[in-house]
Design an enzyme around this catalytic site. Structure first.
Site, PDB file in Angstrom:
ATOM      1  N   LEU A  74      81.309 -42.231 -94.812  1.00  0.00           N
ATOM      2  CA  LEU A  74      82.577 -44.338 -95.126  1.00  0.00           C
ATOM      3  C   LEU A  74      83.126 -44.382 -94.567  1.00  0.00           C
ATOM      4  O   LEU A  74      83.987 -43.108 -94.465  1.00  0.00           O
ATOM      5  CB  LEU A  74      82.477 -43.609 -96.711  1.00  0.00           C
ATOM      6  CG  LEU A  74      83.762 -44.778 -97.672  1.00  0.00           C
ATOM      7  CD1 LEU A  74      82.909 -45.776 -97.797  1.00  0.00           C
ATOM      8  CD2 LEU A  74      84.033 -44.120 -98.705  1.00  0.00           C
ATOM      9  N   ASP A  75      84.333 -45.016 -93.904  1.00  0.00           N
ATOM     10  CA  ASP A  75      84.770 -44.737 -92.361  1.00  0.00           C
ATOM     11  C   ASP A  75      86.160 -44.520 -92.743  1.00  0.00           C
ATOM     12  O   ASP A  75      86.501 -44.897 -94.212  1.00  0.00           O
ATOM     13  CB  ASP A  75      84.789 -46.124 -91.807  1.00  0.00           C
ATOM     14  CG  ASP A  75      85.157 -47.198 -92.524  1.00  0.00           C
ATOM     15  OD1 ASP A  75      86.086 -46.933 -93.262  1.00  0.00           O
ATOM     16  OD2 ASP A  75      84.788 -48.379 -92.013  1.00  0.00           O
ATOM     17  N   LYS A  76      86.928 -43.899 -92.151  1.00  0.00           N
ATOM     18  CA  LYS A  76      87.536 -42.491 -91.852  1.00  0.00           C
ATOM     19  C   LYS A  76      89.223 -43.747 -92.935  1.00  0.00           C
ATOM     20  O   LYS A  76      89.790 -43.699 -93.891  1.00  0.00           O
ATOM     21  CB  LYS A  76      88.512 -43.343 -91.253  1.00  0.00           C
ATOM     22  CG  LYS A  76      89.728 -41.724 -91.017  1.00  0.00           C
ATOM     23  CD  LYS A  76      90.747 -42.014 -89.425  1.00  0.00           C
ATOM     24  CE  LYS A  76      91.793 -40.083 -89.614  1.00  0.00           C
ATOM     25  NZ  LYS A  76      91.527 -38.713 -88.291  1.00  0.00           N
TER      26      LYS A  76
END
Length: 251
Positions: free
Chosen positions: A105-107
């Site tokens: 889950l991207d930053k």
């Protein structure tokens, strides 16, 4: 009767060290030794062999697997490389056993991510051909039109990835917010789809992975219940489970 040998990547995943894919990367990087010798890819392991990663002996598992649901805050990176990324998910959770995230889950995004020490389950959940659902709530910077909903639902060709997104379920929630259910896991998929249509994502939250729903406070985790795990296991029924979790059923 001859002993059944295991591939080295399978040995590491079943020992709960990492996923098979991550094991392949470690082997390729020369960080794994078999009886103090750097092995080739595809090497098989016998019961009396000694496997090490970065000099640490990795033994066969004698405990149950751990399955966690975590509400990831914005700014936390889904990596196990604690040496490089200071805001990594492993240090943030600080779980007493070695675990790793299932997917990413991207930053800039928040919400549900699963973590485990069961390397075999990772690829079965992530495998795109299984069409496992992931649901998100997204806010954008421009009022949502019917055309936007239709085009997002119908699939968009992402030129930089040279792939077309699969058809998906998209519903408008309010002027700037929509829900979307994906069965793909392309890199930054929702953000790329919105950018293609000249929309910019303001917030992105994952609220469901298959049957597991986001129901814990931001920054906190919980173990999967027995009923959640049983349903999850049915959804990935091609898995061969050697170990079953001993969890308290909260349902």
């Amino acid at each position: 009767m001859s002993e059944e040998l295991k591939r080295l990547n399978k040995y590491l995943s079943e020992a709960g060290y990492c996923s098979r894919r991550a094991a392949d990367r470690l082997i390729e990087a020369g960080r794994v030794t078999l009886n103090d010798v750097i092995p080739e890819m595809g090497t098989k392991v016998a019961s009396d062999d000694v496997v090490k990663v970065d000099g640490e002996i990795i033994g066969e598992r004698k405990q149950d697997f751990v399955y966690l649901a975590f509400n990831k805050p914005v700014g936390i990176v889904c990596t196990t490389d604690t040496r490089v990324e200071k805001d990594n998910i492993i240090d943030y959770i600080n779980y007493p056993k070695r675990i790793f995230p299932i997917g990413r889950l991207d930053k800039p995004s928040e919400g549900l991510i699963l973590l485990t020490d069961d390397g075999d389950i990772v690829n079965k959940i992530l495998r795109a051909s299984n069409n496992h659902e992931k649901e998100y709530i997204v806010t954008v910077d421009t009022p949502i039109s019917q055309t936007f909903i239709e085009r997002m639902s119908g699939g968009i060709y992402l030129e930089d990835l040279d792939k077309r997104t699969k058809k998906c379920d998209v519903k408008k929630i309010d002027k700037f917010t929509f829900s979307i259910i994906l069965t793909q896991g392309l890199n930054r998929q929702i953000r790329r789809m919105c950018e293609y249509l000249n929309y910019e994502v303001q917030t992105l939250k994952r609220i469901r992975i298959m049957n597991i729903k986001l129901d814990m406070p931001l920054g906190q985790y919980r173990e999967l219940t027995k009923s959640e795990f049983q349903t999850l296991n049915n959804l990935i029924s091609d898995s061969i489970k050697t170990f079953q979790p001993k969890k308290i059923d909260r349902t």
